[in-house]
Write a protein that holds these residues in place. Sequence first.
Motif, mmCIF file in Angstrom:
data_model
loop_
_atom_site.group_PDB
_atom_site.id
_atom_site.type_symbol
_atom_site.label_atom_id
_atom_site.label_comp_id
_atom_site.label_asym_id
_atom_site.label_seq_id
_atom_site.Cartn_x
_atom_site.Cartn_y
_atom_site.Cartn_z
ATOM 1 N N ALA A 41 0.847 -1.196 0.000
ATOM 2 C CA ALA A 41 0.000 0.000 0.000
ATOM 3 C C ALA A 41 0.885 1.249 0.000
ATOM 4 O O ALA A 41 1.955 1.252 0.591
ATOM 5 C CB ALA A 41 -0.908 -0.011 1.211
ATOM 6 N N PRO A 42 0.436 2.302 -0.660
ATOM 7 C CA PRO A 42 1.247 3.523 -0.713
ATOM 8 C C PRO A 42 1.352 4.164 0.670
ATOM 9 O O PRO A 42 0.487 3.972 1.522
ATOM 10 C CB PRO A 42 0.470 4.426 -1.665
ATOM 11 N N PRO A 43 2.408 4.944 0.877
ATOM 12 C CA PRO A 43 2.528 5.643 2.150
ATOM 13 C C PRO A 43 1.377 6.635 2.334
ATOM 14 O O PRO A 43 0.803 7.107 1.364
ATOM 15 C CB PRO A 43 3.853 6.403 2.026
ATOM 16 N N LEU A 59 9.806 9.309 -5.594
ATOM 17 C CA LEU A 59 8.800 10.351 -5.821
ATOM 18 C C LEU A 59 8.881 10.917 -7.235
ATOM 19 O O LEU A 59 9.940 10.959 -7.847
ATOM 20 C CB LEU A 59 8.983 11.498 -4.832
ATOM 21 N N ARG A 60 7.731 11.366 -7.691
ATOM 22 C CA ARG A 60 7.630 12.147 -8.931
ATOM 23 C C ARG A 60 6.727 13.324 -8.588
ATOM 24 O O ARG A 60 5.654 13.154 -8.014
ATOM 25 C CB ARG A 60 7.033 11.309 -10.054
ATOM 26 N N VAL A 61 7.195 14.518 -8.927
ATOM 27 C CA VAL A 61 6.467 15.737 -8.598
ATOM 28 C C VAL A 61 6.054 16.411 -9.902
ATOM 29 O O VAL A 61 6.877 16.608 -10.796
ATOM 30 C CB VAL A 61 7.357 16.690 -7.761
ATOM 31 N N VAL A 62 4.766 16.768 -10.006
ATOM 32 C CA VAL A 62 4.238 17.437 -11.192
ATOM 33 C C VAL A 62 3.633 18.762 -10.751
ATOM 34 O O VAL A 62 2.751 18.799 -9.902
ATOM 35 C CB VAL A 62 3.189 16.564 -11.910
ATOM 36 N N ARG A 118 -2.289 30.648 -9.319
ATOM 37 C CA ARG A 118 -2.706 29.390 -8.695
ATOM 38 C C ARG A 118 -1.663 28.312 -8.994
ATOM 39 O O ARG A 118 -1.282 28.106 -10.144
ATOM 40 C CB ARG A 118 -4.072 28.944 -9.221
ATOM 41 N N VAL A 119 -1.193 27.639 -7.948
ATOM 42 C CA VAL A 119 -0.183 26.592 -8.074
ATOM 43 C C VAL A 119 -0.777 25.287 -7.567
ATOM 44 O O VAL A 119 -1.350 25.235 -6.467
ATOM 45 C CB VAL A 119 1.090 26.935 -7.266
ATOM 46 N N ARG A 120 -0.671 24.253 -8.386
ATOM 47 C CA ARG A 120 -1.127 22.915 -7.986
ATOM 48 C C ARG A 120 0.050 21.970 -8.141
ATOM 49 O O ARG A 120 0.714 21.964 -9.180
ATOM 50 C CB ARG A 120 -2.292 22.448 -8.852
ATOM 51 N N VAL A 121 0.302 21.170 -7.115
ATOM 52 C CA VAL A 121 1.398 20.212 -7.136
ATOM 53 C C VAL A 121 0.827 18.826 -6.850
ATOM 54 O O VAL A 121 0.080 18.641 -5.879
ATOM 55 C CB VAL A 121 2.480 20.562 -6.091
ATOM 56 N N VAL A 122 1.169 17.878 -7.709
ATOM 57 C CA VAL A 122 0.755 16.493 -7.511
ATOM 58 C C VAL A 122 2.024 15.694 -7.214
ATOM 59 O O VAL A 122 3.007 15.793 -7.946
ATOM 60 C CB VAL A 122 0.043 15.923 -8.759
ATOM 61 N N VAL A 123 1.980 14.905 -6.143
ATOM 62 C CA VAL A 123 3.129 14.101 -5.735
ATOM 63 C C VAL A 123 2.764 12.629 -5.872
ATOM 64 O O VAL A 123 1.749 12.180 -5.340
ATOM 65 C CB VAL A 123 3.550 14.419 -4.279
ATOM 66 N N TYR A 124 3.598 11.908 -6.603
ATOM 67 C CA TYR A 124 3.409 10.472 -6.829
ATOM 68 C C TYR A 124 4.514 9.704 -6.118
ATOM 69 O O TYR A 124 5.655 10.164 -6.045
ATOM 70 C CB TYR A 124 3.482 10.137 -8.323
ATOM 71 N N GLY A 172 6.010 6.082 -6.703
ATOM 72 C CA GLY A 172 5.877 4.964 -7.622
ATOM 73 C C GLY A 172 4.673 5.207 -8.515
ATOM 74 O O GLY A 172 4.544 6.273 -9.116
ATOM 75 N N ALA A 173 3.761 4.257 -8.573
ATOM 76 C CA ALA A 173 2.577 4.385 -9.420
ATOM 77 C C ALA A 173 1.405 5.059 -8.697
ATOM 78 O O ALA A 173 0.370 5.309 -9.301
ATOM 79 C CB ALA A 173 2.140 3.002 -9.900
ATOM 80 N N TYR A 174 1.576 5.355 -7.415
ATOM 81 C CA TYR A 174 0.472 5.889 -6.622
ATOM 82 C C TYR A 174 0.521 7.409 -6.513
ATOM 83 O O TYR A 174 1.572 7.988 -6.266
ATOM 84 C CB TYR A 174 0.482 5.308 -5.204
ATOM 85 N N GLU A 175 -0.636 8.047 -6.650
ATOM 86 C CA GLU A 175 -0.749 9.483 -6.387
ATOM 87 C C GLU A 175 -0.915 9.650 -4.883
ATOM 88 O O GLU A 175 -1.891 9.187 -4.309
ATOM 89 C CB GLU A 175 -1.944 10.070 -7.129
ATOM 90 N N LEU A 176 0.068 10.306 -4.270
ATOM 91 C CA LEU A 176 0.017 10.487 -2.819
ATOM 92 C C LEU A 176 -0.815 11.690 -2.421
ATOM 93 O O LEU A 176 -1.566 11.639 -1.447
ATOM 94 C CB LEU A 176 1.431 10.691 -2.247
ATOM 95 N N ALA A 177 -0.611 12.792 -3.130
ATOM 96 C CA ALA A 177 -1.292 14.021 -2.707
ATOM 97 C C ALA A 177 -1.378 14.999 -3.847
ATOM 98 O O ALA A 177 -0.508 15.046 -4.717
ATOM 99 C CB ALA A 177 -0.529 14.658 -1.540
ATOM 100 N N THR A 178 -2.447 15.783 -3.829
ATOM 101 C CA THR A 178 -2.582 16.942 -4.702
ATOM 102 C C THR A 178 -2.855 18.128 -3.791
ATOM 103 O O THR A 178 -3.802 18.110 -3.004
ATOM 104 C CB THR A 178 -3.750 16.763 -5.695
ATOM 105 N N VAL A 179 -1.979 19.128 -3.870
ATOM 106 C CA VAL A 179 -2.106 20.301 -2.994
ATOM 107 C C VAL A 179 -2.104 21.558 -3.864
ATOM 108 O O VAL A 179 -1.438 21.607 -4.899
ATOM 109 C CB VAL A 179 -0.993 20.345 -1.935
#
Length: 161
Positions: free
Chosen positions: A45-47, A77-80, A141-147, A149-156
């Motif tokens: 399971a993702p963190p 991590l991958r940050v978009v 407006r700034v949106r950051v998505v943090v992944y 591995g294959a899981y999306e952890l958070a969108t802030v």
Amino acid sequence: MSRPPLADDARGFGSVVGIALLVLVAVLAASVVGAATLSATPDAAPPQVALAVSADAGADRIALTHRGGDALSVGRLRVVVHVDGERLAHQPPVPFFAARGFESGPTGPFNVADDGRWQAGETAAVRLAGTNSHRLSAGTRVRVVVYHGAYELATVTTRAA
């Protein structure tokens, strides 16, 4: 034509070779099945984390703070980053020291010189370079998505100050 009789010690040689080959085939088959089974198992399971983002238009700086939850391995991590709904042309390849579209020397866990773990209370920040597709201005407006591995952890999201 008759063949000369085999010596007593050579008669069982064919059976030994056949058994050895069958054992070898069985071991190879078990190895292939085992490898396929292990590679097919899904990741754990993702963190679970809570992240917050802030943006400073004057410094073109975007900061992510780990507010709580599991420690993260930055290498996974991958940050978009999106600015005003548009994905940046260049994304931060965390961890890094120098990357296209960003000023050198990110701070905190995103810096390659850090220990590679992002824990609660730590802030990681990057500064946009002029070579990226967008700059920050007050109210952007700034949106950051943090992944992970294959899981999306958070969108802030936040608005630049």
